[in-house]
Design a protein around this motif. Sequence first.
Motif, PDB file in Angstrom:
ATOM      1  N   ASN A 171     -15.867 -13.701  -9.220  1.00 54.20           N
ATOM      2  CA  ASN A 171     -14.988 -14.080  -8.121  1.00 54.20           C
ATOM      3  C   ASN A 171     -13.911 -13.015  -7.973  1.00 54.20           C
ATOM      4  OD1 ASN A 171     -16.378 -16.416  -7.610  1.00 54.20           O
ATOM      5  ND2 ASN A 171     -14.983 -17.731  -8.794  1.00 54.20           N
ATOM      6  N   ALA A 172     -13.614 -12.643  -6.756  1.00 56.32           N
ATOM      7  CA  ALA A 172     -12.612 -11.604  -6.511  1.00 56.32           C
ATOM      8  C   ALA A 172     -11.625 -12.082  -5.439  1.00 56.32           C
ATOM      9  CB  ALA A 172     -13.287 -10.312  -6.070  1.00 56.32           C
ATOM     10  N   LEU A 173     -10.375 -11.667  -5.621  1.00 55.85           N
ATOM     11  CA  LEU A 173      -9.306 -12.014  -4.683  1.00 55.85           C
ATOM     12  C   LEU A 173      -8.822 -10.743  -3.999  1.00 55.85           C
ATOM     13  CD1 LEU A 173      -7.346 -14.217  -3.574  1.00 55.85           C
ATOM     14  CD2 LEU A 173      -5.776 -13.558  -5.421  1.00 55.85           C
ATOM     15  N   GLN A 174      -8.802 -10.742  -2.682  1.00 58.49           N
ATOM     16  CA  GLN A 174      -8.255  -9.637  -1.902  1.00 58.49           C
ATOM     17  C   GLN A 174      -6.968 -10.121  -1.236  1.00 58.49           C
ATOM     18  OE1 GLN A 174     -11.442  -8.671   0.770  1.00 58.49           O
ATOM     19  NE2 GLN A 174     -12.437  -7.288  -0.692  1.00 58.49           N
ATOM     20  N   ILE A 175      -5.879  -9.350  -1.403  1.00 62.07           N
ATOM     21  CA  ILE A 175      -4.561  -9.728  -0.867  1.00 62.07           C
ATOM     22  C   ILE A 175      -4.141  -8.691   0.163  1.00 62.07           C
ATOM     23  CG2 ILE A 175      -2.167 -10.253  -1.405  1.00 62.07           C
ATOM     24  CD1 ILE A 175      -3.016 -10.801  -4.283  1.00 62.07           C
ATOM     25  N   THR A 176      -3.795  -9.134   1.343  1.00 58.73           N
ATOM     26  CA  THR A 176      -3.295  -8.246   2.390  1.00 58.73           C
ATOM     27  C   THR A 176      -1.771  -8.269   2.361  1.00 58.73           C
ATOM     28  OG1 THR A 176      -5.218  -8.695   3.770  1.00 58.73           O
ATOM     29  CG2 THR A 176      -3.297  -7.728   4.852  1.00 58.73           C
ATOM     30  N   PHE A 177      -1.172  -7.171   1.888  1.00 55.01           N
ATOM     31  CA  PHE A 177       0.268  -7.021   1.834  1.00 55.01           C
ATOM     32  C   PHE A 177       0.753  -6.273   3.076  1.00 55.01           C
ATOM     33  CE2 PHE A 177      -0.821  -7.364  -2.693  1.00 55.01           C
ATOM     34  CZ  PHE A 177       0.118  -8.294  -3.123  1.00 55.01           C
ATOM     35  N   ARG A 178       2.041  -6.424   3.368  1.00 53.96           N
ATOM     36  CA  ARG A 178       2.672  -5.626   4.414  1.00 53.96           C
ATOM     37  C   ARG A 178       4.018  -5.133   3.906  1.00 53.96           C
ATOM     38  NH1 ARG A 178       5.517  -7.842   8.539  1.00 53.96           N
ATOM     39  NH2 ARG A 178       4.364  -9.791   8.243  1.00 53.96           N
TER      40      ARG A 178
ATOM     41  N   VAL B 279      -2.322 -12.916 -14.326  1.00 48.89           N
ATOM     42  CA  VAL B 279      -3.041 -11.646 -14.199  1.00 48.89           C
ATOM     43  C   VAL B 279      -2.090 -10.638 -13.572  1.00 48.89           C
ATOM     44  CG1 VAL B 279      -4.974 -10.440 -13.129  1.00 48.89           C
ATOM     45  CG2 VAL B 279      -5.261 -12.801 -13.936  1.00 48.89           C
ATOM     46  N   GLU B 280      -1.836  -9.538 -14.251  1.00 47.84           N
ATOM     47  CA  GLU B 280      -1.005  -8.478 -13.678  1.00 47.84           C
ATOM     48  C   GLU B 280      -1.911  -7.469 -13.011  1.00 47.84           C
ATOM     49  OE1 GLU B 280       2.222  -5.021 -14.943  1.00 47.84           O
ATOM     50  OE2 GLU B 280       1.955  -6.780 -16.237  1.00 47.84           O
ATOM     51  N   TYR B 281      -1.522  -7.046 -11.817  1.00 52.26           N
ATOM     52  CA  TYR B 281      -2.338  -6.078 -11.091  1.00 52.26           C
ATOM     53  C   TYR B 281      -1.427  -5.009 -10.506  1.00 52.26           C
ATOM     54  CZ  TYR B 281      -6.161  -4.187  -8.323  1.00 52.26           C
ATOM     55  OH  TYR B 281      -7.119  -3.356  -7.803  1.00 52.26           O
ATOM     56  N   ASN B 282      -1.917  -3.735 -10.544  1.00 53.28           N
ATOM     57  CA  ASN B 282      -1.147  -2.601 -10.062  1.00 53.28           C
ATOM     58  C   ASN B 282      -1.906  -1.876  -8.958  1.00 53.28           C
ATOM     59  OD1 ASN B 282       1.030  -2.660 -12.197  1.00 53.28           O
ATOM     60  ND2 ASN B 282      -0.789  -2.416 -13.497  1.00 53.28           N
ATOM     61  N   TYR B 283      -1.169  -1.576  -7.883  1.00 56.89           N
ATOM     62  CA  TYR B 283      -1.718  -0.791  -6.791  1.00 56.89           C
ATOM     63  C   TYR B 283      -1.159   0.624  -6.927  1.00 56.89           C
ATOM     64  CZ  TYR B 283      -2.994  -5.268  -4.642  1.00 56.89           C
ATOM     65  OH  TYR B 283      -3.526  -6.524  -4.387  1.00 56.89           O
ATOM     66  N   TYR B 284      -2.069   1.597  -7.197  1.00 59.58           N
ATOM     67  CA  TYR B 284      -1.642   2.974  -7.417  1.00 59.58           C
ATOM     68  C   TYR B 284      -2.030   3.851  -6.230  1.00 59.58           C
ATOM     69  CZ  TYR B 284      -1.151   1.527 -12.303  1.00 59.58           C
ATOM     70  OH  TYR B 284      -0.793   0.877 -13.448  1.00 59.58           O
ATOM     71  N   ASP B 285      -1.461   5.051  -6.237  1.00 62.05           N
ATOM     72  CA  ASP B 285      -1.817   6.083  -5.254  1.00 62.05           C
ATOM     73  C   ASP B 285      -1.740   5.570  -3.820  1.00 62.05           C
ATOM     74  OD1 ASP B 285      -2.328   7.850  -7.351  1.00 62.05           O
ATOM     75  OD2 ASP B 285      -4.392   7.096  -7.537  1.00 62.05           O
ATOM     76  N   LEU B 286      -0.657   4.851  -3.557  1.00 62.09           N
ATOM     77  CA  LEU B 286      -0.440   4.353  -2.195  1.00 62.09           C
ATOM     78  C   LEU B 286       0.445   5.314  -1.406  1.00 62.09           C
ATOM     79  CD1 LEU B 286       0.383   0.592  -2.986  1.00 62.09           C
ATOM     80  CD2 LEU B 286      -1.822   1.543  -2.310  1.00 62.09           C
ATOM     81  N   GLU B 287       0.405   5.160  -0.135  1.00 60.71           N
ATOM     82  CA  GLU B 287       1.364   5.819   0.761  1.00 60.71           C
ATOM     83  C   GLU B 287       1.431   4.972   2.033  1.00 60.71           C
ATOM     84  OE1 GLU B 287       2.414  10.173   2.731  1.00 60.71           O
ATOM     85  OE2 GLU B 287       0.686   9.941   1.410  1.00 60.71           O
ATOM     86  N   VAL B 288       2.157   3.878   1.898  1.00 60.87           N
ATOM     87  CA  VAL B 288       2.176   2.855   2.954  1.00 60.87           C
ATOM     88  C   VAL B 288       3.507   2.927   3.704  1.00 60.87           C
ATOM     89  CG1 VAL B 288       1.929   0.414   3.494  1.00 60.87           C
ATOM     90  CG2 VAL B 288       0.722   1.377   1.520  1.00 60.87           C
ATOM     91  N   PRO B 289       3.513   3.373   4.948  1.00 59.51           N
ATOM     92  CA  PRO B 289       4.756   3.426   5.719  1.00 59.51           C
ATOM     93  C   PRO B 289       5.317   2.027   5.988  1.00 59.51           C
ATOM     94  CG  PRO B 289       3.026   4.749   6.723  1.00 59.51           C
ATOM     95  CD  PRO B 289       2.367   3.880   5.692  1.00 59.51           C
ATOM     96  N   SER B 290       6.536   2.011   6.431  1.00 60.08           N
ATOM     97  CA  SER B 290       7.203   0.753   6.764  1.00 60.08           C
ATOM     98  C   SER B 290       6.414  -0.011   7.830  1.00 60.08           C
ATOM     99  CB  SER B 290       8.624   1.035   7.274  1.00 60.08           C
ATOM    100  OG  SER B 290       9.248  -0.150   7.704  1.00 60.08           O
ATOM    101  N   GLY B 291       6.182  -1.303   7.568  1.00 58.91           N
ATOM    102  CA  GLY B 291       5.508  -2.157   8.539  1.00 58.91           C
ATOM    103  C   GLY B 291       4.005  -2.148   8.475  1.00 58.91           C
ATOM    104  N   LYS B 292       3.400  -1.306   7.612  1.00 59.53           N
ATOM    105  CA  LYS B 292       1.943  -1.211   7.558  1.00 59.53           C
ATOM    106  C   LYS B 292       1.364  -2.119   6.473  1.00 59.53           C
ATOM    107  CE  LYS B 292       1.611   1.779  10.837  1.00 59.53           C
ATOM    108  NZ  LYS B 292       0.948   1.440  12.120  1.00 59.53           N
ATOM    109  N   ASN B 293       0.082  -2.463   6.658  1.00 54.80           N
ATOM    110  CA  ASN B 293      -0.623  -3.332   5.708  1.00 54.80           C
ATOM    111  C   ASN B 293      -1.415  -2.496   4.690  1.00 54.80           C
ATOM    112  OD1 ASN B 293      -0.703  -5.082   8.493  1.00 54.80           O
ATOM    113  ND2 ASN B 293      -0.465  -6.394   6.706  1.00 54.80           N
TER     114      ASN B 293
END
Length: 345
Positions: free
Chosen positions: A37-44, A73-87
Amino acid sequence: MAREKKMKDYWQTLYEEYSPVVVDKMHLYYNNDYGVNALQITFRNVTLQTIYGLSIVIETFDEEGNPTLDGQVEYNYYDLEVPSGKNFGNLEDIVMEDEADSFTIRVIRAEYADGQGFRGDVLLRPMPDPKPLEELGDLEKGFRARVAEKKPALKLHCIPEKKSYYWRCSCKRIYSKEMTKCRACNVERDWITGIIPQMKEEIRLAEEEKAARIFREQQEKERLQKEEEERLAEEARQKEEEDEIARLAEDEARRQEAEEAAAREEAECREREEALRKKKKMQKILIALAVLCVAGGAGYKGVTAYQEHARLEAQKKKEAEEEAKKKAEEEKKQQEEEEAKKKAE
């Protein structure tokens, strides 16, 4: 074999004050490739910074609301480059236990440029559902018209609102209070969230003005009514005075008329008495002359005739006096009745 089997979507927005991100959606599914089972989370990103990394802690619960064996469960999102307001994050799978059915998310770190970032422990909580435009009632038409004047192409999905630490655009997106423009609609925060309060204030002022106008009209109506009542009262008072003066004048006229009638009657009575006196005097003179003429030769018959004549004259005089006295008494009684009637009125 299909790569994924859809299990459950979570559409409620999650956010809390000071959090650098908002959760717009969560998607739980079974990954056939790995058999998990996998969980996908859409952040903004709701900060004014670009996010280069994010760390979260997920707590999992079964269908009965009990914590699962993994607990957190701890999870880390690496190597991001998310501008303001983006998902971001919607393509990354976070492995979940089979029993996991509901989740809570805590944000513990976020990396910005130049080594800056967020450090804390913020539990994201479900945000209130957006309110449909129909709840505006009579304001909905006016709200749509004002938006169309400035943004005719803007699609409206809910009532925009501004709270203490976040605001919601009419496209349903939630932003932190620091963000002054919707990244999806490109509309200003204060403009879109200020339309309805401005309309309500205009309505309030209009209602106050209407109430004040009605109050002034009522006051003017009462003033005119009072003036009319005073005018009618004054006319009634003047009429009473005029009626009283007329009555007094009529009484005075009757009194004078009665006095004049009494005076005339008294004069007539005196005239009759004077005439009677003169007549008697003349009769005496005539009798004396007759006596002189028949002196010595008149006899007993002449003397008797003279005495009878004198008696008749005395009787006539007495009757005339009694008639005059009776008439005077009747006039006096009539005058007394009239005076008593005046006093009774």
